[in-house]
Design an enzyme around this catalytic site. Structure first.
Site, PDB file in Angstrom:
ATOM      1  N   ARG A  22       7.278  -3.748   5.445  1.00 55.60           N
ATOM      2  CA  ARG A  22       7.678  -4.379   4.183  1.00 55.60           C
ATOM      3  C   ARG A  22       8.369  -3.360   3.274  1.00 55.60           C
ATOM      4  NH1 ARG A  22       6.252  -0.793   1.628  1.00 55.60           N
ATOM      5  NH2 ARG A  22       4.217  -0.193   0.831  1.00 55.60           N
ATOM      6  N   SER A  51       5.272   0.608   5.482  1.00 55.61           N
ATOM      7  CA  SER A  51       4.072  -0.056   6.009  1.00 55.61           C
ATOM      8  C   SER A  51       4.037  -0.181   7.521  1.00 55.61           C
ATOM      9  CB  SER A  51       3.901  -1.450   5.390  1.00 55.61           C
ATOM     10  OG  SER A  51       3.531  -1.316   4.084  1.00 55.61           O
ATOM     11  N   SER A  52       4.303   0.935   8.191  1.00 50.04           N
ATOM     12  CA  SER A  52       4.170   0.919   9.647  1.00 50.04           C
ATOM     13  C   SER A  52       2.718   0.624  10.023  1.00 50.04           C
ATOM     14  CB  SER A  52       4.625   2.252  10.247  1.00 50.04           C
ATOM     15  OG  SER A  52       3.938   3.310   9.633  1.00 50.04           O
ATOM     16  N   ASP A  68       0.449  -4.798   1.452  1.00 48.64           N
ATOM     17  CA  ASP A  68       1.169  -4.571   2.713  1.00 48.64           C
ATOM     18  C   ASP A  68       0.728  -5.563   3.789  1.00 48.64           C
ATOM     19  OD1 ASP A  68       1.903  -2.468   1.167  1.00 48.64           O
ATOM     20  OD2 ASP A  68       0.900  -0.929   2.358  1.00 48.64           O
ATOM     21  N   GLY A 122       6.692   4.897   4.301  1.00 46.99           N
ATOM     22  CA  GLY A 122       6.374   4.043   3.148  1.00 46.99           C
ATOM     23  C   GLY A 122       6.855   2.615   3.349  1.00 46.99           C
ATOM     24  N   HIS A 161       1.532   0.205  -7.265  1.00 47.13           N
ATOM     25  CA  HIS A 161       0.211   0.630  -7.727  1.00 47.13           C
ATOM     26  C   HIS A 161      -0.390  -0.413  -8.676  1.00 47.13           C
ATOM     27  CE1 HIS A 161       0.201   4.463  -5.657  1.00 47.13           C
ATOM     28  NE2 HIS A 161       1.502   4.480  -5.903  1.00 47.13           N
ATOM     29  N   GLY A 209       5.281   6.645   8.669  1.00 54.30           N
ATOM     30  CA  GLY A 209       5.121   7.505   7.488  1.00 54.30           C
ATOM     31  C   GLY A 209       6.275   7.421   6.511  1.00 54.30           C
ATOM     32  N   ASP A 214      -1.396  -3.514  -7.025  1.00 60.57           N
ATOM     33  CA  ASP A 214      -2.195  -4.434  -6.184  1.00 60.57           C
ATOM     34  C   ASP A 214      -3.691  -4.164  -6.274  1.00 60.57           C
ATOM     35  OD1 ASP A 214      -1.972  -2.117  -4.597  1.00 60.57           O
ATOM     36  OD2 ASP A 214      -1.474  -3.189  -2.748  1.00 60.57           O
TER      37      ASP A 214
HETATM   38  C1  GLA Z   1       0.635   1.683  -0.478  1.00 60.72           C
HETATM   39  C2  GLA Z   1      -0.602   0.793  -0.368  1.00 60.72           C
HETATM   40  C3  GLA Z   1      -0.385  -0.533  -1.108  1.00 60.72           C
HETATM   41  C4  GLA Z   1       0.091  -0.298  -2.534  1.00 60.72           C
HETATM   42  C5  GLA Z   1       1.270   0.674  -2.545  1.00 60.72           C
HETATM   43  C6  GLA Z   1       1.697   1.031  -3.940  1.00 60.72           C
HETATM   44  O1  GLA Z   1       1.696   1.099   0.198  1.00 60.72           O
HETATM   45  O2  GLA Z   1      -0.877   0.524   0.980  1.00 60.72           O
HETATM   46  O3  GLA Z   1      -1.577  -1.272  -1.096  1.00 60.72           O
HETATM   47  O4  GLA Z   1      -0.938   0.145  -3.347  1.00 60.72           O
HETATM   48  O5  GLA Z   1       0.986   1.870  -1.844  1.00 60.72           O
HETATM   49  O6  GLA Z   1       2.196  -0.087  -4.593  1.00 60.72           O
END
Ligand code: GLA
Length: 453
Positions: free
Chosen positions: A37, A140-141, A208, A138, A44, A136, A46
């Site tokens: 995603r 969401s792997s 995520d 960011g 920050h 890694g 959620d």
């Molecule tokens: C990471 C976490 C999410 C969210 C983001 C920041 O991706 O897995 O739950 O907190 O950071 O928005």
């Protein structure tokens, strides 16, 4: 040029070839996938029960495999970045024998999923995992791996079977934890989030996993992380592009700082007397400061019996002292963390509204405000991300740009006119000292079962 993303068909074919090579030329019978995603705004928020606006990507993790008759749970990853060994045989979890985290690290996500799977027991299986989500980065792997694997497990025993009918032995014994899959998608996302907490040690929010499960083609999702309801926001304007720029840096601080931020938010909420920062407003936060700043002299005069006209000023002394106490506890860092979260929750709602109304200038402006807040108040950006945002914002046709996700490296997301794409990529390449990679963010479907025939 934006990176070419391998097609889903290509990934399935790669995974199938590897499966056949490893398992006596047998073809896998089941396949499932789940996307990574990108978050457009609302970072920050959620884990503070606020709002987020992510989209599921066409970058996906694919799991192919088959049920087997024994107790084996063999999984092989094709990822070159995963630690060794790439092939593991995890014991099937059952009552009394939960699955614990261990080595290799990459398998912890799978151990976690097997542990939190909602329809135990599982039959034995063999599986192969391939992914186009960069590790890694960011994007969401890890959530895409968790959700893809969960979706694969759901296919191993797809028919709902009531507990009593399945219990073969002495009914005086407590029945094993036979449950059946009710297909609840939100509960599935929560189970995947739990896996990340207990087996990967990351106290992440729900964003995520939820968008990886619920993603919709052509849409972002405005998710209320309190009620876990989501509203699709159409992103279908062909004149616009969301561009992901991967800084290709990842600072090792990321996960310890993440946990620290979460703690600071909880502290701020408790000082403000709120269940979470979702319940706090700017007035609550500023209210902790203002009565002291505005009325300090007057109130101290009152407490010292120095009211000039000998009349008691109108104050609530209980509130006054609790305010003084809160202010003493609300140190500058905690104040700034709370200020980011409260502001970011409002920005996310405003941004979703602007997009729906076609106010892309406004949306872009809010993206930049969000970046500045993450940089200055929440302190989760870094020079690489700041440089990428600046380089993007220099280009004619760019509406807005911001870091996305947890921070400390990873990616930025930029909204721009489709015809500005080449000059934007070129300017970033020229101005950024690192080696960026680019993806056009295509809003895609969430987790799904794939047909192998
Ligand atoms: C990471 C976490 C999410 C969210 C983001 C920041 O991706 O897995 O739950 O907190 O950071 O928005």
């Amino acid at each position: 040029m934006a990176s070419l993303v391998p097609s889903l068909g290509q990934l399935v074919s790669d995974a199938t070839c590897l499966f056949k090579k490893l398992f006596n030329d047998e073809a896998p019978k089941i396949a499932a996938c789940a996307p990574g995603r990108v978050n457009l705004i609302g970072d920050h928020t959620d884990y503070n029960q606020g709002y987020v606006l992510p989209m599921a990507l066409s970058l996906v993790t694919v799991v192919v495999g088959s049920a087997s008759s024994g107790q084996e749970a063999i999984i092989v990853t094709a990822s070159e970045l995963a630690d060794e060994p790439k092939k593991v045989d995890l014991s099937l979890p059952n009552e009394g024998f939960p699955s614990f985290p261990g080595l290799p690290h990459w398998a912890n996500y799978l151990r976690g999923i097997m542990h939190h799977y909602r329809a135990l027991p599982l039959p034995g299986f063999r599986a192969v995992v391939v992914s186009s989500v960069p590790l890694g980065s960011g994007l969401s792997s890890s959530a895409s791996l968790e959700v893809a694997f969960y979706t694969f497990l759901q296919q191993l025993r797809p028919a709902p079977v009531p507990a009593a009918a399945k219990h073969p032995h002495n009914m005086m014994l407590p029945p094993p934890r036979f449950t059946f899959d009710d297909g609840d998608k939100v509960a599935k996302a929560i189970a995947c989030q739990q896996a990340e907490h207990t087996h990967a040690g990351v106290p992440c929010g729900i964003m995520d996993q939820l968008v990886s499960v619920l993603g919709m083609e052509g849409h972002a999702l405005l998710i209320d992380c309190r009620s876990l309801e989501s509203i699709p926001v159409p992103l279908s304007d062909p004149g616009l592009v969301f561009l992901i720029t991967n800084s290709n840096v990842k600072h090792s601080l990321a996960s310890s700082e993440y946990a620290l931020r979460r703690g600071q938010c909880e502290k701020a909420a408790s000082i403000l007397g709120k269940p979470s920062l979702r319940d706090a407003t700017v007035n609550d936060l500023e209210g902790v400061l203002q009565p002291i700043q505005a009325n300090f002299g007057q109130k101290m005069d009152y407490f010292l019996n120095k009211s000039p006209d000998n009349r008691r000023p109108h104050i609530d002394s209980k509130h006054f002292w609790s305010t003084i106490k809160s202010r003493a506890q609300l140190d500058d860092v905690t104040y700034r963390r709370a200020s980011h979260v409260i502001g970011e929750i409002c920005r996310t709602l405003k941004a979703a509204e602007s997009f729906k109304n076609g106010s892309f200038q406004e949306f872009g402006k809010i993206m930049v405000e969000s970046h500045n807040s993450l940089r200055d108040l929440y302190e989760v950006s870094c020079k690489d991300l700041d440089d990428l945002v600046c380089a993007a914002m220099e280009v004619e046709g760019v509406f807005g740009s911001r870091m996305t996700g947890g921070g400390f490296g990873g990616c930025t997301i930029t909204l721009l006119k489709a015809d500005a794409i080449h000059r934007t990529i070129q300017n970033i390449q020229e101005r950024y000292s690192g080696t960026p990679t680019f993806y056009i963010a295509t809003p895609s479907e969430g987790a799904r079962v794939l047909n192998l025939s």
